[in-house]
Motif scaffolding. Structure first.
Motif, short mmCIF file in Angstrom:
data_model
loop_
_atom_site.label_atom_id
_atom_site.label_comp_id
_atom_site.label_asym_id
_atom_site.label_seq_id
_atom_site.Cartn_x
_atom_site.Cartn_y
_atom_site.Cartn_z
N TRP A 1 -115.57 34.07 -48.11
CA TRP A 1 -115.39 35.23 -48.18
C TRP A 1 -113.83 35.00 -47.79
O TRP A 1 -113.85 34.32 -46.73
N THR A 2 -113.16 35.27 -48.27
CA THR A 2 -111.39 35.08 -48.46
C THR A 2 -110.48 36.48 -46.93
O THR A 2 -110.78 37.71 -48.52
N HIS B 1 -114.85 49.23 -44.96
CA HIS B 1 -115.61 49.34 -45.81
C HIS B 1 -115.38 48.73 -46.87
O HIS B 1 -116.48 48.19 -47.63
N ALA B 2 -114.40 47.96 -46.92
CA ALA B 2 -114.18 46.72 -47.58
C ALA B 2 -115.28 45.80 -47.56
O ALA B 2 -115.46 45.12 -48.33
N GLU B 3 -115.25 45.54 -46.19
CA GLU B 3 -116.49 44.25 -45.67
C GLU B 3 -117.33 44.56 -45.98
O GLU B 3 -117.87 43.37 -46.35
N ASP C 1 -112.95 33.99 -58.76
CA ASP C 1 -114.22 34.35 -58.29
C ASP C 1 -114.48 34.44 -57.26
O ASP C 1 -116.19 34.04 -56.40
N ARG C 2 -113.72 34.06 -56.31
CA ARG C 2 -114.14 34.61 -54.76
C ARG C 2 -113.49 35.46 -54.61
O ARG C 2 -112.51 36.14 -54.71
N PRO C 3 -114.45 36.22 -53.52
CA PRO C 3 -114.44 37.48 -52.59
C PRO C 3 -113.52 37.63 -51.96
O PRO C 3 -113.11 36.86 -50.89
N VAL C 4 -112.56 38.77 -52.28
CA VAL C 4 -111.07 38.54 -51.28
C VAL C 4 -110.78 39.70 -50.69
O VAL C 4 -110.73 41.00 -51.61
N LEU C 5 -110.30 40.13 -49.94
CA LEU C 5 -110.50 41.73 -49.15
C LEU C 5 -108.20 41.66 -48.39
O LEU C 5 -108.62 40.16 -47.39
N GLY D 1 -118.25 33.76 -41.88
CA GLY D 1 -118.51 33.10 -42.78
C GLY D 1 -116.94 33.66 -43.74
O GLY D 1 -117.30 33.19 -45.06
N TRP D 2 -116.12 34.46 -42.93
CA TRP D 2 -114.29 34.72 -42.81
C TRP D 2 -113.68 33.54 -43.23
O TRP D 2 -113.75 32.93 -42.19
N THR D 3 -112.94 33.21 -44.16
CA THR D 3 -111.65 31.81 -43.90
C THR D 3 -110.70 33.38 -44.02
O THR D 3 -110.76 34.57 -45.22
#
Lengths: 171, 171, 171
Positions: free
Chosen positions: B33-34, B21-23, B80-84, B60-62
């Motif tokens: 996306w990080t 869900h977080a993804e 300002d970067r989406p981080v999970l 798309g993920w680092t």
């Protein structure tokens, strides 16, 4: 001003902020506040936990110890006084260790809770959302705690599930 | 477009769909996306789990590994970067196994989380809703995890309890 | 009168009132009611629990035992009949003990559940909110149960989290 004759039931996991939230709700009402402690200091770990809770509460609280006769302690209180019971699962543990009749004790408690008194705030643990425990005693406790929680939630005016310190309204 | 300076906290049991869900929430925002992984591959079971998560994420993920210095890894990221962050309970486990001061580490993390950054998505486990564990280490971990979850939930803008893959809004 | 082609999924901890609430929902609809029991009476404790559930249900129920072939039992039922399945975690346990392919069995079940039938009421346990279990089998079961719960919740029209006997609507 909320209606004073109310029962609020706070259920949650370990360290979910149940006690702290119950204190916030109780102290939003005028003192004196009564704290009914069901914990018994068997060992250092428990003594530490009790001392921590007590120091957080601060002034304005009267503490009553009721590890077993919770129904009696509640019945003996004057009406219309904020009372925090912390917690029902420890009270049940004490009766289980003393090999008392749990059904009988839960009925006695439920009877006192059913009379329109309060505002009372009751704290209890959710213990049934893990893997089935290996040992029969733990399973028996889990069953008894779940049934007690259902009984109290059925009587309560408000039921809050505590999640990471935040209340989620169930009733 | 949601306000980008937000902290979303996802808490739930094992296999409750927290990471997935977080993804979904993170990838609803524009890349890059990080992904900050706190897992350490101690054994085959963990290696398999890490590989599974990684393969699900796709392009798309680092990925940044931060088994211990999560506060540092977050502080070093551009705004300002989406981080999970997946997940806080593993990060806490790593510090516990390394015999670090958990209170200190949690305070350091809370400080970084308190600055208006993000959108950040933090995943953590609810571990306190089972029977009290037999061994003292497990009890200590359960307490520390519960306190950490409360700290983060207090800071977060949105708190979601994951139940069978579905989010239940707590805050 | 609710739309009859619906799937309601009730998830909760041990003794959270899942079965009792599912019975209330099912018997609010016109009989005949079908109860699909997945429990196998391995020992006295389980035999007692089964007898207790059966005595609570009372008249108007037809009981079908489906410890393993739940998909087949559901597929064989006439349409538009209230059915209560109690419970998915025991069904999964049975397959695990029989060393069947759990992914395959869950897919077979999900396929039957995906067809517009019902009203069906499915009960399952949340088992993932305690401390990580020591033994690998328990961890494997916890993972499989969590994945199954996610699959069923995704298909279900209504998902209820049971807390102390009270339903909390998740979907």
């Amino acid at each position: 001003m909320p209606d004073r004759k109310t029962l609020t039931f706070l259920i949650g996991g370990a360290r979910s902020g149940k006690s702290a939230h119950a204190e916030i709700l109780a102290t939003a009402l005028p003192p004196p506040w009564t704290y009914i402690a069901t914990a018994q200091a068997y060992d250092d770990e428990m003594r530490e936990r009790i001392a921590l809770h007590r120091s957080r509460r601060g002034e304005g609280w009267t503490t009553i110890d009721a590890p077993l006769d919770l129904a009696g302690a509640l019945a003996a209180l004057p009406d219309d006084r904020p009372v925090l019971v912390d917690c029902l699962t420890l009270w049940l543990t004490n009766h289980m260790l003393a090999e008392h009749d749990l059904d009988l004790e839960c009925r006695r408690l439920a009877e006192v809770l059913s009379r329109p008194r309060g505002p009372w705030f009751l704290v209890s643990n959710e213990v049934g959302q893990g893997i089935v425990p290996d040992n029969a005693l733990a399973r028996r406790f889990r069953d008894a705690a779940g049934r007690l929680n259902q009984q109290v939630a059925a009587i309560a005016d408000t039921v809050l599930l505590m999640v990471a310190g935040l209340p989620l309204k169930v009733k």
